[in-house]
Enzyme design. Structure first.
Site, short mmCIF file in Angstrom:
data_model
loop_
_atom_site.label_atom_id
_atom_site.label_comp_id
_atom_site.label_asym_id
_atom_site.label_seq_id
_atom_site.Cartn_x
_atom_site.Cartn_y
_atom_site.Cartn_z
N HIS A 1 -1.62 10.07 -9.43
CA HIS A 1 -1.48 10.18 -7.97
C HIS A 1 -0.06 10.56 -7.62
CE1 HIS A 1 0.61 6.26 -7.35
NE2 HIS A 1 -0.17 5.81 -8.33
N ASP B 1 1.12 10.20 -4.29
CA ASP B 1 1.65 9.38 -3.21
C ASP B 1 2.45 8.22 -3.80
OD1 ASP B 1 -0.91 8.18 -4.03
OD2 ASP B 1 -0.50 6.73 -2.44
N GLU C 1 -3.46 6.66 -3.21
CA GLU C 1 -3.75 5.50 -4.05
C GLU C 1 -2.98 4.27 -3.60
OE1 GLU C 1 -3.47 2.57 -7.19
OE2 GLU C 1 -1.79 3.73 -6.39
N HIS D 1 7.26 -0.07 -7.39
CA HIS D 1 7.10 -0.72 -6.08
C HIS D 1 8.36 -1.45 -5.62
CE1 HIS D 1 2.39 -0.86 -6.04
NE2 HIS D 1 2.85 0.23 -6.64
#
Length: 457
Positions: free
Chosen positions: A90, A92, A156, A422
């Site tokens: 992904h 994103d 995602e 993250h």
């Protein structure tokens, strides 16, 4: 066909991978249009489509998915009668969070201390380059021995389900014999790992009301039922004295059969403060990958600054439960609702609204694809493959497993602990990128050979 070993062919492509990863990281492709321009995601999708076309992929499309985002699809035909492998990643990314805490700009790939820093460098734009590098190396070595489908998702991280619904509406598009999800990571840097289980998740919002309005705590405190105190009592009931999750109706005694997570290593990875104990009982791997785990994600309550001496009439919280394979998300949601409702003291009025959920996923580790991957990892890393779980959820896995029940799933990727996905200062190890690209190329060769053997070719 080149006489250069495949490992050298991959190594020679890493400088190109760095240049292209820098281009891809430069797009602030956060699929939240409230914070970031939609055009940034569209540019990233266009970049990937152009990269696939440059590698002679056919049927390259930028797909408009039902959640308003875009995914990129392409097909590279292989030899006749070859199996089909779907490669997933992904583009994103998560928001950068506090940019002042980044040591270099989040959307500018920066090399530092032997790693490449930037949002999405590991999760999961690096996965896009892992796939491209593996395919390029094989093309320079006589060709890709399988049919390849590539799908690169655009939402995602937001979990809005666009690609899942698109796949359900076009059930033949992503059909494959083997599916490689490039969105996981090695258990440790340099330890080749497949992720065989993904936690599912249930999210619920709980709202507690006890009074028609806030009351002066001096005049009414001590007899008036405090909604915030009721909420705290209810949330505390979700754990026992050790901190282990205890939701009525859910089994909390599962055991993980794969790699053991050393407690000292976990404390270091999680940055647990000195003197603070871990929660729960049993092995760390059990607690992470084989048992339900509740987390209070947020609480609606007055902030400390500006708080008044009041008994609260209303309070709320957002609660999530991560669940291991074998536990149903729907049943978990209902168990959570029932538990919170029953735990409310003083007859407090409780409303529990279930939000998004995702089922857990378990791969078949006895499949031929796993044997091929174990051989590939052994050659690329010089070490035996480990098997780990993952606390994250990838809902697409369950969607594809439902559509293609005979497909073999493998989860690999660049998100090892040092990558800090993250979080601020996300990074990728170029050595890990090189070895995993080599692993994938070797896997495609071995998987094609194994398929030919079973077909009697």
């Amino acid at each position: 066909m080149s006489s250069v070993p495949l490992s050298e062919a991959v190594a020679a492509l890493i400088p190109r991978a760095k240049t292209e990863l820098a281009e891809l990281v430069a797009f602030a492709s956060v699929a939240d249009w409230r914070q970031f321009p939609k055009s940034e995601s569209q540019k990233a999708a266009s970049w990937i489509a152009d990269a696939l076309r440059a590698e002679d992929f056919r049927d390259v499309e930028v797909l408009d998915t039902p959640d308003g985002t875009q995914s990129v699809y392409g097909y590279l035909p292989g030899p006749a009668d070859a199996p089909t492998v779907l490669l997933y990643a992904h583009y994103d990314v998560q928001p950068p969070l506090d940019e002042s805490r980044w040591l270099s700009p989040p959307f500018e790939l920066t090399e530092r201390d032997g790693r490449w820093y930037g949002r999405g460098a590991a999760d999961c734009k690096g996965g896009v380059l892992m796939h491209l590098t593996a395919l390029r190396a094989l093309r320079g070595q006589g060709g890709v021995p399988v049919n390849v489908k590539v799908i690169v998702e655009g939402s995602e991280e937001q979990g809005t389900g666009g690609l899942e619904r698109y796949a359900e509406q076009h059930p033949g598009l992503l059909a494959a014999d083997a599916i490689v999800i490039g969105d996981a990571g090695n258990f440790r840097l340099g330890l080749p790992t497949v992720t065989s289980a993904l936690r599912g998740m249930v999210v619920a919002e709980v709202r507690v009301n006890t009074l028609q309005g806030n009351l002066h705590s001096g005049m009414f405190g001590g007899a008036a039922p405090d909604a915030l105190a009721a909420l705290i009592h209810m949330l505390a009931s979700l754990r026992d004295e050790t901190g282990a999750t205890t939701i009525d109706g859910l089994d909390g005694g599962g055991e993980w059969p794969g790699i053991a997570y050393d407690e000292a290593d976990f404390r270091q990875d999680a940055k647990v403060l000195d003197g603070v104990g871990l929660i729960g009982t049993g092995g760390v791997s059990d607690r992470l990958w084989a048992r339900p785990a509740v987390t209070v994600l947020g609480i609606d309550a007055p902030p400390v600054v500006g708080a008044t001496p009041s008994v609260q009439a209303s309070a709320g919280a957002l609660v999530s439960v991560r669940i291991p394979p074998g536990v149903d998300a729907v049943r978990t949601g209902e168990a959570l609702r029932a538990h919170l409702t029953a735990a409310a003291p003083w007859g407090a009025k409780v409303e529990v609204t279930l939000g998004g959920s995702g089922q857990p996923f378990a791969a078949d580790t006895g499949s031929p694809a796993y044997a091929a991957m174990a051989e590939a990892m052994r050659e690329a890393y010089g070490r035996e493959m480990a098997e780990a779980g993952n606390g994250g959820s990838i809902p697409l896995c369950n969607t594809l497993a439902g559509l293609y029940p005979r497909a073999e799933f493998l989860l690999i990727g660049l998100s090892e602990p040092e990558a800090a996905i993250h979080a601020v200062n996300e990074s990728v190890s170029p050595q890990e990128l090189e070895k995993l690209a080599l692993t994938e190329a070797l896997f495609l060769r071995r998987y094609a050979a194994a398929h030919s053997a079973t077909q009697g070719v």
